[in-house]
Scaffold this active site. Structure first.
Site, short mmCIF file in Angstrom:
data_model
loop_
_atom_site.label_atom_id
_atom_site.label_comp_id
_atom_site.label_asym_id
_atom_site.label_seq_id
_atom_site.Cartn_x
_atom_site.Cartn_y
_atom_site.Cartn_z
NE ARG A 21 -49.95 77.83 -13.09
CZ ARG A 21 -50.96 78.48 -13.67
NH1 ARG A 21 -51.45 79.56 -13.13
NH2 ARG A 21 -51.48 78.02 -14.79
CG HIS A 215 -63.76 88.05 -14.38
ND1 HIS A 215 -62.64 88.32 -13.62
CD2 HIS A 215 -63.77 86.70 -14.58
CE1 HIS A 215 -61.97 87.19 -13.40
NE2 HIS A 215 -62.63 86.20 -13.97
CB THR A 243 -66.92 85.28 -7.58
OG1 THR A 243 -66.07 84.96 -6.48
CG2 THR A 243 -66.43 86.58 -8.19
CE LYS A 246 -62.62 85.89 -10.05
NZ LYS A 246 -61.33 85.39 -9.50
CB THR A 275 -68.29 71.53 1.40
OG1 THR A 275 -67.09 72.19 1.76
CG2 THR A 275 -69.20 72.50 0.70
CB THR A 276 -67.50 73.69 6.35
OG1 THR A 276 -67.17 72.47 7.01
CG2 THR A 276 -67.73 74.77 7.39
CB THR A 361 -53.89 81.02 -17.72
OG1 THR A 361 -53.42 80.30 -16.59
CG2 THR A 361 -55.03 81.91 -17.29
#
Ligand code: PLP
Length: 427
Positions: A21, A215, A243, A246, A275-276, A361
């Site tokens: 990639r 999505h 999320t 997006k 985790t932060t 993908t």
């Protein structure tokens, strides 16, 4: 010992398979979205981005950018540590309330990305349910696969969106607790899951449901709650994941559901605890975006109009787009090298950025350009895109829609129906 060759060999293997990639260096222009500057080998060039997952341009929305800047000025840039150490910022608490309300759920929990919310969310949920079996759609995103794997429970994979196959599996599992994990909009094919029917089956066979709306959030439903909101079934889905990176244009991920489930994940999930936290400025920007899209229809309507026009223009040009009921328009190339060449030509000669989508993908032979029109891709940009694609198709002698249709029909006949996957124990 020379360790370098392990890495160079691994890279060479990718190059041989044409899977290496390369990422273009792109500077987005917040005041002229979707325009950007590409730092090409020959110097900076103006381009138009046609493959962004900032689906509605909210990353440049003044309310969102102002919320981020003002909060950063007031609270600083970072979060100061994990929530265990630094506590909950006021902004993250507001964001979780906004998200729970968006999906009509009792509570929400924010993670640093959608990937983490799936990986740590699914794995923690199934670990908390003794003897739980996971039933996962075969096209689920890698983050869900990772969640299932880390959960370490017995798993079954059902054929993509195939209700009969899902039911067959549910019958074989019997009374054991089970979680059906699936997405609403599948991002590479742009198709939609039969959410209502999956919920019907889940109720009939006593399964919990986990739906990834990554999505779809912001874009479907009257308030941007996703396809489950649009279809009137949000209350029937146990866990809705999304999320903030997006359509909401920022970064971060989350799950929403019943209070007890959210509290248990908060208390047990390593990907949450160690985790932060998402910083206040990011949380405030995300909250501004979610709030805006709950009330405003103009971005959704604008996007729908431009998607319809793009699809019509591609069809008129005979370009081989996949027929999708969503904002995602895959244009089939069917070959990794040709796909990369098409993408390179579009960028270098037409100032159009559409990154090639290759294996792993998507399956080999289905390499494609994935186009995502936003409300800001106006009619002139659409005309330019279709002209450029038509030129590239001619220059590279790529197959048009009629030839693609014939080839895929003969491929289906040759392959016959897909075999039923065998259950795999232990994640
Ligand atoms: N779920 C799906 C279906 C996705 O496509 C993606 C990312 O592309 C994710 C989850 C991960 O979300 P994020 O980009 O916020 O990590």
């Amino acid at each position: 010992m020379n360790y370098d060759h392990f890495f160079t060999d691994a890279i060479d293997a990718l190059r041989k398979e044409r899977r290496y990639r390369t990422f273009a260096q792109i500077e987005r222009d917040a005041s002229h979205f979707p325009r950007a500057v590409w730092h090409s080998p020959g110097g900076p060039r103006d381009i138009v981005v046609w493959c962004s997952n900032d689906y509605l341009g909210m990353g440049s929305h003044p309310d969102v950018v102002n919320a981020m800047c003002e909060t950063a000025r007031a609270r600083g840039a970072g979060a100061g540590g994990t929530r265990n150490i630094s506590g909950n910022s006021h902004e993250i608490v507001m964001l979780e309330r906004e998200l729970a309300d968006l999906h009509g759920k009792e509570a929400g929990l924010v993670f640093t990305s959608g990937y983490i919310s799936n990986a740590t969310g699914i794995s923690t949920i199934v670990k908390l349910i003794p003897d739980c079996v996971v039933i996962s759609d075969e096209l689920n995103h890698n983050s869900m696969i990772e969640g299932v794997r880390q959960g370490g429970r017995q798993k079954f994979i059902f054929r993509h969106n195939d209700l009969e196959h899902l039911e067959e599996i549910l019958k074989t599992i019997g009374d054991r607790p089970k979680l059906i994990a699936f997405e609403s909009v599948y991002s590479m094919d742009g198709d939609i899951a039969p959410i209502k029917e999956i919920c019907d089956l889940a109720e009939r066979y006593g399964a919990m449901t986990y739906l990834d709306e990554v999505h779809a959030v912001g874009m479907y439903g009257a308030r941007g709650g996703g396809v489950a909101e649009r279809d009137g079934v949000m209350d029937r889905v146990d866990v809705i994941e999304g999320t903030l990176g997006k359509a909401f244009g920022v970064i971060g991920g989350y799950i929403t559901g019943k209070r007890a489930m959210i509290d248990a994940v908060r208390s047990y999930a390593p990907g949450f605890i160690f985790t932060t936290a998402l910083p206040p400025a990011i949380s405030a920007a995300a909250t501004a975006s979610v709030r805006h899209l709950k009330a405003s229809q103009s971005e959704r309507e604008g996007q729908r109009a431009q998607v319809t026009k793009t699809k019509a223009a591609l069809a008129a040009a005979g370009l081989p787009q996949m027929d999708t009921p969503t904002h995602i328009i895959p244009v089939m190339v069917g070959d990794a090298k040709a796909c990369k060449m098409a993408s390179d030509l579009l960028l270098a000669e037409y100032g159009i950025y559409i990154q090639p989508i290759n294996y792993p993908t998507v399956p080999r032979g289905t390499e494609r350009l994935r186009i995502t029109p936003t409300p800001f891709h106006d009619d002139a940009l659409i005309a330019h895109l279709v002209q450029a694609l038509s030129d590239v198709w001619e220059r590279l002698e790529l197959p048009y829609a009629d030839r693609m249709a014939k080839e895929s029909k003969s491929r289906r006949v040759a392959l016959g129906p897909a075999p039923i996957p065998v259950p795999v124990a232990g994640g």
